[in-house]
Write a protein that holds these residues in place. Structure first.
Motif, PDB file in Angstrom:
ATOM      1  N   GLN A  16       0.857  -1.191   0.000  1.00  0.00           N
ATOM      2  CA  GLN A  16       0.000   0.000   0.000  1.00  0.00           C
ATOM      3  C   GLN A  16       0.885   1.230   0.000  1.00  0.00           C
ATOM      4  OE1 GLN A  16      -3.703   0.152   0.759  1.00  0.00           O
ATOM      5  NE2 GLN A  16      -3.428  -1.851  -0.196  1.00  0.00           N
ATOM      6  N   ARG A  17       0.432   2.288  -0.628  1.00  0.00           N
ATOM      7  CA  ARG A  17       1.203   3.525  -0.575  1.00  0.00           C
ATOM      8  C   ARG A  17       0.904   4.248   0.731  1.00  0.00           C
ATOM      9  NH1 ARG A  17       1.580   8.891  -4.306  1.00  0.00           N
ATOM     10  NH2 ARG A  17      -0.660   9.021  -4.077  1.00  0.00           N
ATOM     11  N   LEU A  18       1.929   4.534   1.510  1.00  0.00           N
ATOM     12  CA  LEU A  18       1.782   5.343   2.722  1.00  0.00           C
ATOM     13  C   LEU A  18       2.339   6.715   2.416  1.00  0.00           C
ATOM     14  CD1 LEU A  18       3.073   2.912   5.506  1.00  0.00           C
ATOM     15  CD2 LEU A  18       0.855   2.990   4.378  1.00  0.00           C
ATOM     16  N   ARG A  19       1.723   7.761   2.909  1.00  0.00           N
ATOM     17  CA  ARG A  19       2.249   9.084   2.595  1.00  0.00           C
ATOM     18  C   ARG A  19       1.936  10.094   3.687  1.00  0.00           C
ATOM     19  NH1 ARG A  19      -1.694  11.979  -1.781  1.00  0.00           N
ATOM     20  NH2 ARG A  19      -3.471  12.079  -0.392  1.00  0.00           N
ATOM     21  N   ILE A  20       2.666  11.172   3.619  1.00  0.00           N
ATOM     22  CA  ILE A  20       2.469  12.283   4.550  1.00  0.00           C
ATOM     23  C   ILE A  20       2.812  13.546   3.781  1.00  0.00           C
ATOM     24  CG2 ILE A  20       4.854  12.110   5.407  1.00  0.00           C
ATOM     25  CD1 ILE A  20       3.975  13.017   8.099  1.00  0.00           C
ATOM     26  N   PHE A  21       2.145  14.627   4.069  1.00  0.00           N
ATOM     27  CA  PHE A  21       2.605  15.914   3.555  1.00  0.00           C
ATOM     28  C   PHE A  21       3.393  16.558   4.672  1.00  0.00           C
ATOM     29  CE2 PHE A  21      -0.761  15.329   0.365  1.00  0.00           C
ATOM     30  CZ  PHE A  21       0.024  15.520  -0.752  1.00  0.00           C
ATOM     31  N   HIS A  22       4.687  16.437   4.583  1.00  0.00           N
ATOM     32  CA  HIS A  22       5.564  16.924   5.637  1.00  0.00           C
ATOM     33  C   HIS A  22       5.750  18.433   5.498  1.00  0.00           C
ATOM     34  CE1 HIS A  22       8.911  17.166   8.420  1.00  0.00           C
ATOM     35  NE2 HIS A  22       9.535  17.884   7.505  1.00  0.00           N
ATOM     36  N   ARG A  23       5.459  19.174   6.544  1.00  0.00           N
ATOM     37  CA  ARG A  23       5.625  20.627   6.535  1.00  0.00           C
ATOM     38  C   ARG A  23       7.094  20.959   6.776  1.00  0.00           C
ATOM     39  NH1 ARG A  23       2.442  24.515   4.653  1.00  0.00           N
ATOM     40  NH2 ARG A  23       3.501  26.461   5.101  1.00  0.00           N
ATOM     41  N   VAL A  24       7.701  21.643   5.850  1.00  0.00           N
ATOM     42  CA  VAL A  24       9.124  21.975   6.001  1.00  0.00           C
ATOM     43  C   VAL A  24       9.245  23.252   6.822  1.00  0.00           C
ATOM     44  CG1 VAL A  24      11.268  22.534   4.801  1.00  0.00           C
ATOM     45  CG2 VAL A  24       9.661  20.887   3.806  1.00  0.00           C
ATOM     46  N   GLU A  25       9.786  23.090   8.026  1.00  0.00           N
ATOM     47  CA  GLU A  25       9.994  24.253   8.896  1.00  0.00           C
ATOM     48  C   GLU A  25      11.345  24.104   9.556  1.00  0.00           C
ATOM     49  OE1 GLU A  25       5.579  25.751  10.211  1.00  0.00           O
ATOM     50  OE2 GLU A  25       6.338  23.881  11.042  1.00  0.00           O
ATOM     51  N   ARG A  26      12.172  25.113   9.417  1.00  0.00           N
ATOM     52  CA  ARG A  26      13.490  25.062  10.046  1.00  0.00           C
ATOM     53  C   ARG A  26      13.529  26.057  11.187  1.00  0.00           C
ATOM     54  NH1 ARG A  26      15.033  23.007   4.854  1.00  0.00           N
ATOM     55  NH2 ARG A  26      14.924  24.937   3.653  1.00  0.00           N
ATOM     56  N   LYS A  27      14.180  25.614  12.264  1.00  0.00           N
ATOM     57  CA  LYS A  27      14.340  26.532  13.407  1.00  0.00           C
ATOM     58  C   LYS A  27      15.459  27.498  13.075  1.00  0.00           C
ATOM     59  CE  LYS A  27      12.654  23.957  17.339  1.00  0.00           C
ATOM     60  NZ  LYS A  27      12.697  22.510  17.113  1.00  0.00           N
ATOM     61  N   HIS A  28      15.198  28.787  13.230  1.00  0.00           N
ATOM     62  CA  HIS A  28      16.244  29.771  12.964  1.00  0.00           C
ATOM     63  C   HIS A  28      16.863  30.211  14.280  1.00  0.00           C
ATOM     64  CE1 HIS A  28      15.322  29.933   8.735  1.00  0.00           C
ATOM     65  NE2 HIS A  28      14.036  29.869   9.091  1.00  0.00           N
ATOM     66  N   GLU A  29      18.175  30.003  14.409  1.00  0.00           N
ATOM     67  CA  GLU A  29      18.903  30.360  15.634  1.00  0.00           C
ATOM     68  C   GLU A  29      18.831  31.867  15.866  1.00  0.00           C
ATOM     69  OE1 GLU A  29      21.557  28.251  17.338  1.00  0.00           O
ATOM     70  OE2 GLU A  29      20.384  26.568  16.545  1.00  0.00           O
ATOM     71  N   GLU A  30      18.580  32.238  17.116  1.00  0.00           N
ATOM     72  CA  GLU A  30      18.595  33.684  17.416  1.00  0.00           C
ATOM     73  C   GLU A  30      20.027  34.135  17.617  1.00  0.00           C
ATOM     74  OE1 GLU A  30      15.946  35.201  20.371  1.00  0.00           O
ATOM     75  OE2 GLU A  30      14.387  33.784  19.726  1.00  0.00           O
ATOM     76  N   ILE A  31      20.363  35.280  17.074  1.00  0.00           N
ATOM     77  CA  ILE A  31      21.737  35.787  17.246  1.00  0.00           C
ATOM     78  C   ILE A  31      21.751  37.116  17.986  1.00  0.00           C
ATOM     79  CG2 ILE A  31      23.060  34.635  15.432  1.00  0.00           C
ATOM     80  CD1 ILE A  31      22.145  36.909  13.532  1.00  0.00           C
TER      81      ILE A  31
END
Ligand SMILES: CC(C)(COP(=O)(O)OP(=O)(O)OC[C@H]1O[C@@H](n2cnc3c(N)ncnc32)[C@H](O)[C@@H]1OP(=O)(O)O)[C@@H](O)C(=O)NCCC(=O)NCCS
Length: 144
Positions: free
Chosen positions: A129-144
């Protein structure tokens, strides 16, 4: 089929999105599509004059696994053998590039009503069976 022009590896993101939207509604973003075109093993597109009327592509690793994606013929051009021609181009590409004398796993995903089309080329469903997910691409941005 007369006068149609077949192009290899020229399909652009803009052409891809335009054709996609003739059959599946809102297409993917330009940025995602440009990256996808760049990393696709083989792209085939068919033109009637300067209008794109069909496309298909192959992704994979060239050795063990090839995956057929986005086989689309513009609705008003369907039923004229263009889909068949796209599949021929793709299977030829795989045959030309795969390791000679080996069996290569060629996969695709089809809606139930399109299965008979692919069966014509020897494809058959297995129990996976095809398993799937729509993965939300979110990157944590380091505070400087
Ligand atoms: C599926 C698709 C690519 C077929 O393209 P096409 O140009 O219409 O197909 P062809 O004219 O080359 O047909 C080839 C053969 O497949 C048959 N066929 C085409 N679509 C079929 C379907 N949905 N079910 C059963 N047979 C089909 C044709 O009757 C023909 O048979 P024949 O060789 O015995 O005459 C086209 O209908 C399409 O783009 N659909 C919308 C997008 C889509 O769903 N793509 C598939 C993603 S899974």
């Amino acid at each position: 089929m007369k006068d149609l022009i077949v192009k290899h590896n020229e399909l652009s993101a803009e052409e891809f999105i335009q054709l996609w939207e003739t059959v599946w509604g809102q297409g993917p973003s330009q940025e995602q599509t440009r990256l996808a075109m760049e990393h696709t093993l083989f792209r085939v597109s068919v033109f009637d004059g300067d209008q794109i009327v069909a496309m298909a592509r192959v992704i994979g690793d060239m050795g063990l696994d090839y995956y057929i994606k986005d086989v689309i013929v513009r609705p008003e051009y369907q039923g004229r053998g263009i889909g068949c021609m796209l599949m021929g181009e793709i299977l030829q590409f795989i045959n030309d590039h795969g390791v000679e004398g080996t069996d290569i796993f060629v996969e695709l995903c089809a809606m139930p009503d399109k299965i008979p089309f692919y069966e014509k080329f020897g494809f058959s469903a297995n129990e996976a069976q095809r398993l799937r997910i729509f993965h939300r691409v979110e990157r944590k941005h380091e505070e400087i």
